[in-house]
Design a protein around this motif. Sequence first.
Motif, PDB file in Angstrom:
ATOM      1  N   PHE A   1      -4.869 -12.161  -4.360  1.00  0.00           N
ATOM      2  CA  PHE A   1      -5.338 -10.933  -4.952  1.00  0.00           C
ATOM      3  C   PHE A   1      -5.839 -11.413  -6.561  1.00  0.00           C
ATOM      4  CE2 PHE A   1      -5.628  -6.933  -6.989  1.00  0.00           C
ATOM      5  CZ  PHE A   1      -5.925  -6.110  -6.084  1.00  0.00           C
ATOM      6  N   PRO A   2      -6.898 -11.052  -6.843  1.00  0.00           N
ATOM      7  CA  PRO A   2      -7.381 -11.449  -8.209  1.00  0.00           C
ATOM      8  C   PRO A   2      -6.469 -10.914  -9.514  1.00  0.00           C
ATOM      9  CG  PRO A   2      -9.159 -10.828  -7.080  1.00  0.00           C
ATOM     10  CD  PRO A   2      -7.988 -10.279  -6.084  1.00  0.00           C
ATOM     11  N   ALA A   3      -6.101 -11.862 -10.163  1.00  0.00           N
ATOM     12  CA  ALA A   3      -5.187 -11.564 -11.120  1.00  0.00           C
ATOM     13  C   ALA A   3      -5.702 -10.452 -12.116  1.00  0.00           C
ATOM     14  CB  ALA A   3      -4.810 -12.582 -12.049  1.00  0.00           C
ATOM     15  N   GLU A   4      -7.254 -10.665 -12.497  1.00  0.00           N
ATOM     16  CA  GLU A   4      -7.831  -9.737 -13.383  1.00  0.00           C
ATOM     17  C   GLU A   4      -7.700  -8.168 -12.768  1.00  0.00           C
ATOM     18  OE1 GLU A   4     -10.946 -11.826 -10.998  1.00  0.00           O
ATOM     19  OE2 GLU A   4      -8.938 -12.278 -12.044  1.00  0.00           O
ATOM     20  N   LEU A   5      -7.544  -7.916 -11.570  1.00  0.00           N
ATOM     21  CA  LEU A   5      -7.424  -6.659 -10.938  1.00  0.00           C
ATOM     22  C   LEU A   5      -6.249  -6.030 -10.708  1.00  0.00           C
ATOM     23  CD1 LEU A   5     -10.607  -7.207  -8.623  1.00  0.00           C
ATOM     24  CD2 LEU A   5     -10.524  -5.912 -10.798  1.00  0.00           C
ATOM     25  N   ARG A   6      -5.173  -6.774 -11.199  1.00  0.00           N
ATOM     26  CA  ARG A   6      -3.793  -6.418 -10.580  1.00  0.00           C
ATOM     27  C   ARG A   6      -3.381  -5.006 -11.623  1.00  0.00           C
ATOM     28  NH1 ARG A   6      -0.063  -9.062  -7.970  1.00  0.00           N
ATOM     29  NH2 ARG A   6      -0.599 -10.962  -7.097  1.00  0.00           N
ATOM     30  N   TYR A   7      -3.982  -4.659 -12.564  1.00  0.00           N
ATOM     31  CA  TYR A   7      -3.971  -3.636 -13.512  1.00  0.00           C
ATOM     32  C   TYR A   7      -3.891  -2.484 -12.856  1.00  0.00           C
ATOM     33  CZ  TYR A   7      -8.743  -2.765 -14.116  1.00  0.00           C
ATOM     34  OH  TYR A   7      -9.905  -2.440 -13.760  1.00  0.00           O
TER      35      TYR A   7
ATOM     36  N   PHE B   1      -0.059   0.200 -10.733  1.00  0.00           N
ATOM     37  CA  PHE B   1       0.757   0.538 -11.828  1.00  0.00           C
ATOM     38  C   PHE B   1       2.077  -0.175 -11.935  1.00  0.00           C
ATOM     39  CE2 PHE B   1      -1.228   5.020 -11.776  1.00  0.00           C
ATOM     40  CZ  PHE B   1      -2.225   4.724 -12.473  1.00  0.00           C
ATOM     41  N   THR B   2       2.481  -0.839 -10.338  1.00  0.00           N
ATOM     42  CA  THR B   2       3.584  -1.547 -10.612  1.00  0.00           C
ATOM     43  C   THR B   2       3.248  -3.042 -10.890  1.00  0.00           C
ATOM     44  OG1 THR B   2       3.094  -1.825  -8.059  1.00  0.00           O
ATOM     45  CG2 THR B   2       4.652  -0.180  -8.764  1.00  0.00           C
ATOM     46  N   GLY B   3       2.094  -3.270 -11.050  1.00  0.00           N
ATOM     47  CA  GLY B   3       1.435  -4.608 -11.098  1.00  0.00           C
ATOM     48  C   GLY B   3       1.464  -5.255  -9.685  1.00  0.00           C
ATOM     49  N   ASP B   4       1.804  -4.981  -8.832  1.00  0.00           N
ATOM     50  CA  ASP B   4       1.933  -5.775  -7.414  1.00  0.00           C
ATOM     51  C   ASP B   4       1.270  -5.070  -6.197  1.00  0.00           C
ATOM     52  OD1 ASP B   4       4.008  -7.717  -8.341  1.00  0.00           O
ATOM     53  OD2 ASP B   4       5.391  -6.018  -8.406  1.00  0.00           O
ATOM     54  N   PRO B   5       0.092  -5.371  -6.200  1.00  0.00           N
ATOM     55  CA  PRO B   5      -0.800  -4.910  -5.078  1.00  0.00           C
ATOM     56  C   PRO B   5      -0.071  -5.269  -3.658  1.00  0.00           C
ATOM     57  CG  PRO B   5      -2.060  -5.949  -6.510  1.00  0.00           C
ATOM     58  CD  PRO B   5      -0.710  -6.318  -7.265  1.00  0.00           C
TER      59      PRO B   5
ATOM     60  N   ALA C   1      -6.063  -7.954   6.961  1.00  0.00           N
ATOM     61  CA  ALA C   1      -7.165  -8.620   6.193  1.00  0.00           C
ATOM     62  C   ALA C   1      -7.981  -7.781   5.275  1.00  0.00           C
ATOM     63  CB  ALA C   1      -8.281  -9.315   7.387  1.00  0.00           C
ATOM     64  N   SER C   2      -7.935  -6.496   5.386  1.00  0.00           N
ATOM     65  CA  SER C   2      -8.934  -5.627   4.776  1.00  0.00           C
ATOM     66  C   SER C   2      -8.302  -4.141   4.438  1.00  0.00           C
ATOM     67  CB  SER C   2     -10.410  -5.465   5.589  1.00  0.00           C
ATOM     68  OG  SER C   2      -9.831  -4.511   6.871  1.00  0.00           O
ATOM     69  N   THR C   3      -7.014  -4.151   4.181  1.00  0.00           N
ATOM     70  CA  THR C   3      -6.279  -3.083   3.917  1.00  0.00           C
ATOM     71  C   THR C   3      -5.462  -3.252   2.505  1.00  0.00           C
ATOM     72  OG1 THR C   3      -6.069  -1.732   5.866  1.00  0.00           O
ATOM     73  CG2 THR C   3      -4.860  -0.941   4.124  1.00  0.00           C
ATOM     74  N   VAL C   4      -5.708  -2.502   1.623  1.00  0.00           N
ATOM     75  CA  VAL C   4      -4.751  -3.066   0.111  1.00  0.00           C
ATOM     76  C   VAL C   4      -4.390  -1.402  -0.364  1.00  0.00           C
ATOM     77  CG1 VAL C   4      -6.856  -2.655  -1.123  1.00  0.00           C
ATOM     78  CG2 VAL C   4      -5.091  -3.955  -1.908  1.00  0.00           C
ATOM     79  N   TYR C   5      -2.883  -1.636  -0.913  1.00  0.00           N
ATOM     80  CA  TYR C   5      -2.517  -0.401  -1.438  1.00  0.00           C
ATOM     81  C   TYR C   5      -2.056  -0.859  -2.899  1.00  0.00           C
ATOM     82  CZ  TYR C   5      -1.485   0.747   3.090  1.00  0.00           C
ATOM     83  OH  TYR C   5      -1.785   0.657   4.615  1.00  0.00           O
TER      84      TYR C   5
END
Length: 205
Positions: A132-138, A141-145, A150-154
């Motif tokens: 996961f791209p570090a620049e989009l982790r913000y 809010f927990t900092g941990d996507p 393969a195609s689902t993200v929380y």
Amino acid sequence: MRSMEGREAAPARRLRRGATALVLAVPLAWAAVAVTQLSGVWLFSRIGPLAWAVSGLAWLVAVAATALVAAAFCLVRRFLLAGMAFVVGAAGATAIVRTDWTAAFVHGYYERHHAGFLAVAELARTHQLDPFPAELRYLAFTGDPIVYGASTVYLPAWTGIVDGVTGYAFIGDPPAGSIVECAGDPCQVRWSLGDGWSWIDMYHR
């Protein structure tokens, strides 16, 4: 004469400045309550249940400020100003209670960072979420996507002690109220935001 007039005018000026400060204290106190309500999701993600204490303290200060300002004006027989303080306080409290602050924050944050959400969605569609791209982790809010499959993200605002997720989820556009699976746990869609994104809450039967 001018010296005497100056001495007489000085207390009047101080009284006006004091009255202005008192008048401003009430709306400012209720504005602080509104800020804590609007940032409630973010605060809870940072300090957990202590966010409720922060909110409660803001309410206590606003109520106390309204009562003290009104009492101060009554003591100097400025009953109109005392009534205005109560009206402003009551109006502020009513507006705050009637506003869905979670909805305002969730939709506002999504719109403000729409480009970031679209970027994550594109990565999900092309199966490029790992790593996961570090620049989009913000966006989480927990900092941990949480990448699931393969195609689902929380992008959690917070997670349960045992299981469950509350936050943004790229899961398509299910209607609000739908029960969906979130990384193996049931969640409920609170709002469908578009572009494949939803806000989900932990679901407990």
